[in-house]
Design an enzyme around this catalytic site. Structure first.
Site, short mmCIF file in Angstrom:
data_model
loop_
_atom_site.label_atom_id
_atom_site.label_comp_id
_atom_site.label_asym_id
_atom_site.label_seq_id
_atom_site.Cartn_x
_atom_site.Cartn_y
_atom_site.Cartn_z
N LYS A 32 -21.79 9.36 45.61
CA LYS A 32 -21.58 8.13 44.83
C LYS A 32 -20.24 7.34 44.95
O LYS A 32 -20.14 6.04 45.16
CB LYS A 32 -21.35 8.60 43.29
N THR A 34 -18.57 8.01 47.86
CA THR A 34 -18.65 7.49 49.27
C THR A 34 -19.20 6.17 49.64
O THR A 34 -18.69 5.31 50.35
CB THR A 34 -19.29 8.88 50.10
N PHE A 84 -9.09 17.37 37.68
CA PHE A 84 -10.33 17.76 36.94
C PHE A 84 -10.19 17.65 35.46
O PHE A 84 -10.11 18.89 34.70
CB PHE A 84 -10.75 19.20 37.69
P1 ATP Z 1 -18.37 11.92 47.03
O1 ATP Z 1 -17.01 11.50 46.58
O2 ATP Z 1 -18.34 13.01 47.96
O3 ATP Z 1 -19.34 10.71 47.39
P2 ATP Z 1 -19.87 11.95 44.43
O4 ATP Z 1 -19.00 10.83 44.13
O5 ATP Z 1 -21.15 11.67 44.33
O6 ATP Z 1 -19.10 12.57 45.67
P3 ATP Z 1 -18.57 13.52 42.28
O7 ATP Z 1 -19.35 13.96 41.09
O8 ATP Z 1 -17.45 12.50 42.34
O9 ATP Z 1 -19.61 13.25 43.58
O10 ATP Z 1 -17.94 14.71 42.99
C1 ATP Z 1 -16.92 14.95 43.85
C2 ATP Z 1 -16.85 16.08 44.89
O11 ATP Z 1 -18.08 17.00 44.35
C3 ATP Z 1 -17.22 16.14 46.35
O12 ATP Z 1 -16.48 17.15 46.98
C4 ATP Z 1 -18.80 16.62 46.39
O13 ATP Z 1 -19.21 17.00 47.74
C5 ATP Z 1 -18.75 17.47 45.47
N1 ATP Z 1 -20.34 17.41 44.85
C6 ATP Z 1 -21.05 16.23 44.39
N2 ATP Z 1 -22.06 16.48 44.32
C7 ATP Z 1 -22.27 17.86 44.14
C8 ATP Z 1 -23.31 18.95 43.78
N3 ATP Z 1 -24.48 18.63 43.45
N4 ATP Z 1 -22.93 20.28 43.85
C9 ATP Z 1 -21.73 20.50 44.18
N5 ATP Z 1 -20.64 19.92 44.59
C10 ATP Z 1 -21.18 18.35 44.47
MG MG Z 2 -17.30 10.70 42.84
#
Ligand code: ATP
Ligand code: MG
Length: 190
Positions: A32, A34, A84
């Protein structure tokens, strides 16, 4: 091969002639934030003015790859959170932090300074009630016509999806942490 520069082939229209989109990246899969950073990179290629606000990230994240690279591109990524935050024991503190953050975001959404405004992890303050959902959505709707807004985060409220022009759900199929306990990798997660 005679390459035509992108900016000549698809010139950027004056802002008042553009259609500003509200884009929502949600879902439980990775990608999301990224994807929002991908737009930041593209828009930077057009010299568009971009602001990215991060509701959950603390200032400790300023040493992440995207923060360093964005700075080199002359783009400000502004952390508004406390890390967090959802683990915080003090909900009042979270609420105060989100409200303080919104005081920076609201003027950016009104100003004609920005072509793209990214509201990373916006869904959490909306879902947890730290911010007034209707007021936030109204402020997004009232933005200058040519401004693109990208909101990210899990469980996007239906009202935000309803207001969106483009909504994408990242669906978890596999994640290395869940599959194999593999931790965050430089360049991929930070
Ligand atoms: P990213 O910033 O990598 O694009 P995101 O924005 O989709 O991820 P967030 O919910 O903001 O997801 O969480 C960020 C972190 O949590 C990242 O380190 C990502 O790898 C991890 N993460 C995202 N989805 C999952 C999942 N389903 N299970 C475990 N870790 C997750
Ligand atoms: Mg995110």
């Amino acid at each position: 091969m005679n390459k035509i520069p992108l900016k000549e082939k698809y010139p950027l229209l004056p802002r008042e002639e553009r259609t500003g989109l509200l884009i929502v990246n949600t879902g439980n899969g990775k990608g999301k934030t990224t994807a929002a950073l991908g737009v930041l990179l593209r828009a930077a290629g057009y010299d568009m003015k971009i602001a990215m606000f991060q509701f959950i990230k603390s200032s400790a994240a300023l040493s992440n790859g995207e923060h360093i690279a964005a700075k080199e591109l002359g783009i400000n990524i502004i952390p508004l959170g406390d890390g967090f935050t959802w683990l915080s024991e003090n909900i009042e503190e979270d609420k105060k932090l989100a409200e303080e953050g919104w005081k920076l975001v609201a003027p950016a959404l009104q100003s004609d300074e920005y072509d793209v405004v990214i509201l990373d992890e916006l869904t959490y303050p909306l879902t947890f009630g730290w911010l007034d959902k209707n007021a936030v959505i109204q402020a997004i709707k009232n933005r200058p016509k040519g401004m693109h807004v990208i909101a990210t985060g899990r469980n996007a409220p239906p009202e935000l999806i309803e207001a969106a022009d483009l909504a994408t759900e990242m669906h978890l199929i596999k994640h290395p942490f869940r599959e194999k306990g593999i931790g965050a990798q430089a360049g991929i997660e930070l």
